[in-house]
Each structure stands twice: as C-alpha cells, then as structure tokens.
Motif scaffolding. Structure first.
Motif, PDB file in Angstrom:
ATOM      1  N   ARG A  19       0.891  -1.162   0.002  1.00 63.95           N
ATOM      2  CA  ARG A  19       0.215   0.025  -0.079  1.00 63.95           C
ATOM      3  C   ARG A  19       1.042   1.267  -0.048  1.00 63.95           C
ATOM      4  O   ARG A  19       1.752   1.632   0.932  1.00 63.95           O
ATOM      5  CB  ARG A  19      -0.812  -0.015   1.163  1.00 63.95           C
ATOM      6  CG  ARG A  19      -1.637   1.162   1.567  1.00 63.95           C
ATOM      7  CD  ARG A  19      -2.325   1.461   2.954  1.00 63.95           C
ATOM      8  NE  ARG A  19      -3.010   2.459   3.120  1.00 63.95           N
ATOM      9  CZ  ARG A  19      -3.424   3.125   3.972  1.00 63.95           C
ATOM     10  NH1 ARG A  19      -3.037   2.477   5.305  1.00 63.95           N
ATOM     11  NH2 ARG A  19      -4.178   4.190   4.135  1.00 63.95           N
ATOM     12  N   TYR A  24       4.136   4.787   3.184  1.00 61.72           N
ATOM     13  CA  TYR A  24       4.123   3.905   4.242  1.00 61.72           C
ATOM     14  C   TYR A  24       5.478   2.664   4.414  1.00 61.72           C
ATOM     15  O   TYR A  24       5.323   2.191   5.518  1.00 61.72           O
ATOM     16  CB  TYR A  24       2.962   3.131   4.188  1.00 61.72           C
ATOM     17  CG  TYR A  24       1.589   3.919   4.693  1.00 61.72           C
ATOM     18  CD1 TYR A  24       1.345   4.628   5.706  1.00 61.72           C
ATOM     19  CD2 TYR A  24       0.693   3.969   3.481  1.00 61.72           C
ATOM     20  CE1 TYR A  24       0.272   5.525   5.943  1.00 61.72           C
ATOM     21  CE2 TYR A  24      -0.564   4.734   3.661  1.00 61.72           C
ATOM     22  CZ  TYR A  24      -0.658   5.451   4.905  1.00 61.72           C
ATOM     23  OH  TYR A  24      -1.610   6.397   4.799  1.00 61.72           O
ATOM     24  N   ASN A  75      -3.338   2.253  16.351  1.00 57.81           N
ATOM     25  CA  ASN A  75      -3.144   2.790  14.930  1.00 57.81           C
ATOM     26  C   ASN A  75      -4.512   2.829  14.405  1.00 57.81           C
ATOM     27  O   ASN A  75      -4.806   1.820  13.667  1.00 57.81           O
ATOM     28  CB  ASN A  75      -2.015   2.441  13.964  1.00 57.81           C
ATOM     29  CG  ASN A  75      -1.789   3.135  12.779  1.00 57.81           C
ATOM     30  OD1 ASN A  75      -2.800   4.129  12.540  1.00 57.81           O
ATOM     31  ND2 ASN A  75      -0.695   3.067  12.031  1.00 57.81           N
ATOM     32  N   ALA A  77      -5.807   4.274  12.010  1.00 55.57           N
ATOM     33  CA  ALA A  77      -5.693   4.605  10.502  1.00 55.57           C
ATOM     34  C   ALA A  77      -6.847   5.636  10.239  1.00 55.57           C
ATOM     35  O   ALA A  77      -7.106   6.675  11.173  1.00 55.57           O
ATOM     36  CB  ALA A  77      -5.977   3.444   9.784  1.00 55.57           C
ATOM     37  N   ALA A  78      -7.653   5.386   9.248  1.00 51.97           N
ATOM     38  CA  ALA A  78      -8.579   6.579   8.832  1.00 51.97           C
ATOM     39  C   ALA A  78      -9.677   6.862  10.003  1.00 51.97           C
ATOM     40  O   ALA A  78     -10.039   8.049   9.948  1.00 51.97           O
ATOM     41  CB  ALA A  78      -9.435   6.323   7.754  1.00 51.97           C
ATOM     42  N   HIS A  81      -9.459  10.027  12.115  1.00 53.75           N
ATOM     43  CA  HIS A  81     -10.084  11.242  11.894  1.00 53.75           C
ATOM     44  C   HIS A  81     -11.365  11.423  11.743  1.00 53.75           C
ATOM     45  O   HIS A  81     -11.897  12.526  11.630  1.00 53.75           O
ATOM     46  CB  HIS A  81      -9.410  11.576  10.556  1.00 53.75           C
ATOM     47  CG  HIS A  81      -7.968  11.301  10.260  1.00 53.75           C
ATOM     48  ND1 HIS A  81      -7.114  11.728  11.104  1.00 53.75           N
ATOM     49  CD2 HIS A  81      -7.307  10.326   9.433  1.00 53.75           C
ATOM     50  CE1 HIS A  81      -5.702  11.286  10.579  1.00 53.75           C
ATOM     51  NE2 HIS A  81      -6.115  10.545   9.794  1.00 53.75           N
ATOM     52  N   HIS A 101       1.124   6.524  14.336  1.00 56.87           N
ATOM     53  CA  HIS A 101       0.882   6.522  12.767  1.00 56.87           C
ATOM     54  C   HIS A 101       2.306   6.490  12.090  1.00 56.87           C
ATOM     55  O   HIS A 101       3.220   7.300  12.717  1.00 56.87           O
ATOM     56  CB  HIS A 101       0.282   8.136  12.400  1.00 56.87           C
ATOM     57  CG  HIS A 101      -1.146   8.166  12.937  1.00 56.87           C
ATOM     58  ND1 HIS A 101      -2.052   7.672  12.620  1.00 56.87           N
ATOM     59  CD2 HIS A 101      -1.261   9.193  14.293  1.00 56.87           C
ATOM     60  CE1 HIS A 101      -3.190   7.969  13.392  1.00 56.87           C
ATOM     61  NE2 HIS A 101      -2.741   8.808  14.356  1.00 56.87           N
ATOM     62  N   ILE A 102       2.119   5.581  11.173  1.00 55.04           N
ATOM     63  CA  ILE A 102       3.504   5.528  10.411  1.00 55.04           C
ATOM     64  C   ILE A 102       3.920   7.057   9.873  1.00 55.04           C
ATOM     65  O   ILE A 102       4.949   7.157   9.687  1.00 55.04           O
ATOM     66  CB  ILE A 102       3.204   4.492   9.546  1.00 55.04           C
ATOM     67  CG1 ILE A 102       2.846   3.110  10.249  1.00 55.04           C
ATOM     68  CG2 ILE A 102       4.641   4.181   8.354  1.00 55.04           C
ATOM     69  CD1 ILE A 102       2.711   2.075   9.178  1.00 55.04           C
ATOM     70  N   SER A 103       2.983   7.302   9.190  1.00 60.14           N
ATOM     71  CA  SER A 103       3.218   8.570   8.255  1.00 60.14           C
ATOM     72  C   SER A 103       3.282   9.913   9.165  1.00 60.14           C
ATOM     73  O   SER A 103       2.360   9.663  10.109  1.00 60.14           O
ATOM     74  CB  SER A 103       2.342   8.809   7.133  1.00 60.14           C
ATOM     75  OG  SER A 103       1.040   8.997   7.415  1.00 60.14           O
ATOM     76  N   ARG A 112      -6.444  15.046   7.651  1.00 57.66           N
ATOM     77  CA  ARG A 112      -5.601  14.296   8.664  1.00 57.66           C
ATOM     78  C   ARG A 112      -5.043  14.794   9.829  1.00 57.66           C
ATOM     79  O   ARG A 112      -4.471  14.061  10.819  1.00 57.66           O
ATOM     80  CB  ARG A 112      -4.406  13.396   7.901  1.00 57.66           C
ATOM     81  CG  ARG A 112      -4.940  12.798   6.742  1.00 57.66           C
ATOM     82  CD  ARG A 112      -3.999  12.028   6.074  1.00 57.66           C
ATOM     83  NE  ARG A 112      -4.343  11.441   4.858  1.00 57.66           N
ATOM     84  CZ  ARG A 112      -5.001  10.326   4.494  1.00 57.66           C
ATOM     85  NH1 ARG A 112      -5.024   9.231   5.261  1.00 57.66           N
ATOM     86  NH2 ARG A 112      -5.143   9.925   3.291  1.00 57.66           N
TER      87      ARG A 112
HETATM   88  C1  DQA Z   1      -2.020   6.214   9.150  1.00 56.17           C
HETATM   89  C2  DQA Z   1      -2.273   7.874   8.658  1.00 56.17           C
HETATM   90  C3  DQA Z   1      -3.893   8.070   8.534  1.00 56.17           C
HETATM   91  O1  DQA Z   1      -4.356   9.301   7.812  1.00 56.17           O
HETATM   92  C4  DQA Z   1      -4.276   6.978   7.393  1.00 56.17           C
HETATM   93  O2  DQA Z   1      -5.747   7.036   7.195  1.00 56.17           O
HETATM   94  C5  DQA Z   1      -3.781   5.706   7.691  1.00 56.17           C
HETATM   95  C6  DQA Z   1      -2.471   5.245   8.283  1.00 56.17           C
HETATM   96  C7  DQA Z   1      -0.574   6.181   9.333  1.00 56.17           C
HETATM   97  O3  DQA Z   1      -0.327   5.197  10.114  1.00 56.17           O
HETATM   98  O4  DQA Z   1       0.272   6.920   8.903  1.00 56.17           O
HETATM   99  O5  DQA Z   1      -4.571   4.597   7.015  1.00 56.17           O
HETATM  100  O6  DQA Z   1      -2.727   5.917  10.618  1.00 56.17           O
END
Ligand code: DQA
Length: 146
Positions: A19, A24, A75, A77-78, A81, A101-103, A112
């Motif tokens: 992905r 990531y 984490n 993820a989406a 938010h 969060h990885i990013s 975000r």
């Molecule tokens: C995430 C950041 C989120 O904005 C995104 O929706 C993800 C991954 C991260 O690990 O960077 O799915 O949580």
C-alpha cells in the motif's frame, strides 16, 4: 499471568508492504508485529496484535481491553480522523493508550490533521515509520512500570 498490551490496527493497514510504499514503506504488518513483539518481550511485556477494517470491531477490542489488557497501542488509521465511537471507547476503557501513525499526518492533507484519538491518549508517535510501534511499546512499558 500479566495482561498483554493490545496493539490495534485499523483499516487498510493489512495492506502494508504494497500500500502506497512511498508513504508507508515496504514493511508488512507481520514485520511490524514481529519487531513490536520482540521489543515487548525484552521489556518483560507481551502483546496481542490485531487488525480490522471495521470500526465496530476496533471499538469492541478497545472495550475488551478494559478487562483483558494493561494498555493499548492504537493505529486507528482513517478512523482516527472520523471516529467519535473510538474516542468514547478509549475513555471508557480507562487504559493508557499510545496513538501511533506511520506517516506524519501533519505533513499530509488537512483532514488528517485532526485526531479524535489524541485527546484521550497518553501520547502520540507519528511520522517516524514502523519504528513508531517499537517506540510506543517502550513508552507504554515505562509508563506501566513507573
Ligand atoms: C495512518 C495515517 C492515516 O491518516 C491513514 O488514514 C492511515 C494510516 C498512518 O499510520 O500513517 O490509514 O494512520
């Protein structure tokens, strides 16, 4: 038997490795689980590592953690938010939560930048890549052991 640290992963994190690797990286979720488990073990803790694409499942796991876990690394993820439900579940769990969060979500799209998880978390680790999970274990173990 000491309770494990729950490491909960939200939607699409099962796709890590393929992905958007420019965002990531190329490590898979299984790679991340292995390095997180190794660090936890070295600190005298264990982890229970899970992933779901479903918001309700994540809420159920956070609430289950109230009885079964000593803390949570999340984490979302989406759902980070969007999910008031996840925020309420964390408050109800009364557990220390480290948000990962990885990013770097603050370098990315404006939507975000807001997290429903952060206000109910012990702390946030973001933008450092998969090693953020290892740092989260260290932070949580330090918190739990102090
Ligand atoms: C995430 C950041 C989120 O904005 C995104 O929706 C993800 C991954 C991260 O690990 O960077 O799915 O949580």
């Amino acid at each position: 038997m000491a309770k494990p640290i729950y490491v909960l992963n939200g939607p699409t994190l099962n796709m890590l490795g393929t992905r958007e690797p420019e965002i990531y990286g190329t490590q898979t979720l299984a790679d991340i689980e292995a390095m997180t488990a190794e660090r936890a073990t070295s600190l005298g803790h264990s982890i229970d590592f899970r992933q779901s694409n479903s918001e309700g499942q994540l809420v159920d796991w956070v609430l289950e953690g109230r009885e079964q876990a000593c803390g949570i690394i999340l984490n979302g993820a989406a759902y980070t938010h969007t999910s008031v439900a996840l925020m309420d579940a964390i408050s109800a769990s009364e557990l220390p939560v480290v948000e990962v969060h990885i990013s770097n979500i603050f370098k990315r799209e404006e939507f975000r930048h807001h997290s429903f998880v952060s206000p109910v978390s012990l702390g946030v680790i973001c933008g450092l890549g998969p090693i953020g999970y290892v740092l989260a274990v260290e932070a949580l173990a330090t918190h739990l052991d102090s």
